[in-house]
Motif scaffolding. Structure first.
Motif, PDB file in Angstrom:
ATOM      1  N   GLY A   1       0.820  -0.955  -0.079  1.00 36.19           N
ATOM      2  CA  GLY A   1      -0.037  -0.013   0.202  1.00 36.19           C
ATOM      3  C   GLY A   1       0.793   1.327  -0.041  1.00 36.19           C
ATOM      4  O   GLY A   1       0.352   2.130  -0.580  1.00 36.19           O
ATOM      5  N   GLN A   2       1.853   1.161   0.730  1.00 34.48           N
ATOM      6  CA  GLN A   2       2.700   2.530   0.704  1.00 34.48           C
ATOM      7  C   GLN A   2       3.263   2.889  -0.550  1.00 34.48           C
ATOM      8  O   GLN A   2       3.381   4.004  -1.071  1.00 34.48           O
ATOM      9  N   ALA A   3       3.725   1.648  -1.626  1.00 27.13           N
ATOM     10  CA  ALA A   3       4.368   2.072  -2.843  1.00 27.13           C
ATOM     11  C   ALA A   3       3.075   2.669  -3.527  1.00 27.13           C
ATOM     12  O   ALA A   3       3.248   3.358  -4.657  1.00 27.13           O
ATOM     13  N   ALA A   4       1.800   1.983  -3.116  1.00 25.53           N
ATOM     14  CA  ALA A   4       0.703   2.444  -4.333  1.00 25.53           C
ATOM     15  C   ALA A   4       0.356   3.886  -3.870  1.00 25.53           C
ATOM     16  O   ALA A   4       0.010   4.822  -4.681  1.00 25.53           O
ATOM     17  N   LEU A   5       0.285   4.320  -2.749  1.00 25.10           N
ATOM     18  CA  LEU A   5       0.172   5.542  -2.107  1.00 25.10           C
ATOM     19  C   LEU A   5       1.108   6.724  -2.612  1.00 25.10           C
ATOM     20  O   LEU A   5       0.868   7.814  -3.309  1.00 25.10           O
TER      21      LEU A   5
END
Length: 473
Positions: A173-177
């Motif tokens: 999720g951090q990469a997506a954000l």
């Protein structure tokens, strides 16, 4: 054995030369040593390797072998130039490192954002990954946006109007954000966030050069009137929120506010990044549908990760949007890392489409309820003043209000010396915090340790806030 003796002879010869020479003196070449000892170049190279490892000699490519400087004579490296070259450190990086740090041995963790190892479906994930790794097709390149069947699962599970073609698979999720913030905004643009909000979102926004503006939130989620006012005042076109079991507060956006929030975003001609990280962390009742489920005109950017609800090593998430926003997201993800590893995608799909996933979610709900209740029981016994007024119906954390005047950062450091790890509330605010808080995680330690953890926390609080200590504290 003969080769070993030859190595020893070369070593002794070189040791004698080193002992009678000053640092920097050039030593005989490999060719000279080979001839002198009637040894092979391999033997001489092994002798040199051993003496280099001992710090007695040093090799300089293209120049030869030399007597090394004595340890006390070697100049320590001067890395001070990097301070000038790098410039100021980005805000939020230190807090993120502290949040992700592993607890020291013997400490009880009431912090962290991942499930305790006992709650992770490691056996099922390992079996799925082993099967996927044996399939040659899993190692092929595959579509850059991710497997179509895995994207379809994310779109279907969310219950939204998004299609498989709108989704892109990301390594967590951090990469997506991070990709979403760069794709949908430019440096200098404004990002609205709930206050307080996820620490990783603040760090990613600042790394992208965005101006972060907080919007007040309470136990019912972000306040729609304040959100509309923030859009009008800043001209922002991007709002990040966690409508379900928000991190760190645990708040869920109330039913009566959902339409008002959607209206504020639509009226501003803006996007809402919905971080649905806790979709599988419901403890009580049923979770409401995502905001993206009622978004006909493509204002919601939908993000869902499996890392929090399964295991830290399952770095798989999906982010989706309709229209040009979706195209920009897909382009940004390609630039970041091309695609997520095929075996991990295949193992993820197998895991979430078998009965193992449903069993894990049922077991996780039961386990999280037990841990949450154990932490609340311990707080009521030893620190009744820290029991939150609103108990979250899901997620991983309690948001504990401290009395005015208590320094939450200092308190967290004191608690660590007592052997319990908690996280202060201050870093979760984009601006000045209105009051001190602690984020207490109930997913990282077993129920039987909660009482001792709170006892340790009570000891660290005794001097600063005696009014919080219970009769048994």
């Amino acid at each position: 054995m003969e080769n070993g003796n030859a190595v020893d002879r070369v070593i002794q010869d070189l040791r004698g030369l080193v002992a009678g020479s000053s640092p920097g003196t050039r030593l005989p070449s490999v060719r000279e040593l080979t001839s002198r000892h009637q040894a092979s170049p391999v033997t001489v190279a092994e002798a040199v390797r051993q003496l280099v490892a001992q710090g007695l000699i040093e090799t300089r490519p293209g120049k030869g072998t030399f007597v090394a400087a004595a340890p006390h004579e070697r100049r320590p490296p001067d890395l001070s130039w990097q301070t000038v070259a790098l410039g100021p450190r980005r805000s939020g990086e230190q807090e993120m490192q502290a949040l992700l740090a592993l607890p020291p041995a013997g400490a009880i963790p009431l912090s962290g954002g991942y499930l305790d190892a006992d709650l992770q479906p490691a056996a099922a994930l390992g079996a799925a990954l082993a099967r996927a790794a044996r399939q040659p097709a899993a190692w092929l390149r595959g579509p850059v946006e991710g497997r179509a069947d895995l994207r379809a699962w994310f779109a279907r599970e969310a219950g939204t109007g998004l299609r498989a073609d709108d989704m892109v698979i990301c390594p967590g999720g951090q990469a997506a954000l991070s990709s979403a913030l760069r794709a949908l905004a430019a440096p200098g643009d404004t990002l609205l966030v709930e206050s307080p909000t996820y620490l990783g979102a603040l760090a990613a926004a600042r790394a992208a050069g965005l101006r972060v503006v907080p919007v007040p939130a309470d136990a019912d989620g972000v306040r729609p009137d304040q959100l509309a006012a923030a859009f009008a005042r800043t001209g922002a076109r991007l709002f990040y929120c966690q409508p379900l079991y928000a991190n760190p507060t645990g708040a869920t956006l109330a039913t009566h506010r959902r339409t008002e929030v959607a209206d504020a975003v639509r009226d501003a001609g803006a996007f809402l990044i919905e971080d649905d990280y806790a979709r599988d962390l419901t403890i009580d009742g049923e979770a409401p549908p995502p905001l993206a489920a009622d978004d006909p005109d493509g204002h919601v950017i939908y993000l869902r990760s499996l890392t929090k609800s399964a295991a830290p090593g399952l770095r798989v998430a999906a982010i989706g949007a309709r229209g040009p926003a979706g195209a920009r997201l897909r382009s940004a993800r390609v630039l970041d890392d091309f695609f997520v590893a095929g075996p991990l995608q295949q193992a993820t799909l197998e895991f979430v489409t078998t009965p193992a996933w449903a069993r894990h979610r049922r077991a996780l709900r039961t386990a999280l309820r037990a841990r949450r209740e154990a932490l609340l029981t311990a707080l009521r016994r030893h620190l009744p003043g820290l029991v939150p007024q609103a108990i979250p119906r899901g997620g991983l954390h309690l948001w504990a209000r401290l009395p005015d005047g208590v320094d939450d950062v200092t308190l967290a450091a004191a608690a660590a010396t007592e052997g319990v790890i908690v996280f202060p509330g201050r870093p979760w605010y984009a601006a000045e915090p209105p009051a001190p808080h602690l984020r207490l995680t109930y997913a990282a330690a077993p129920p039987e340790l909660m009482d001792e953890a709170v006892r340790r926390l009570a000891r660290s609080l005794a001097l600063d806030a005696p009014m919080l200590i219970g009769s048994e504290g």
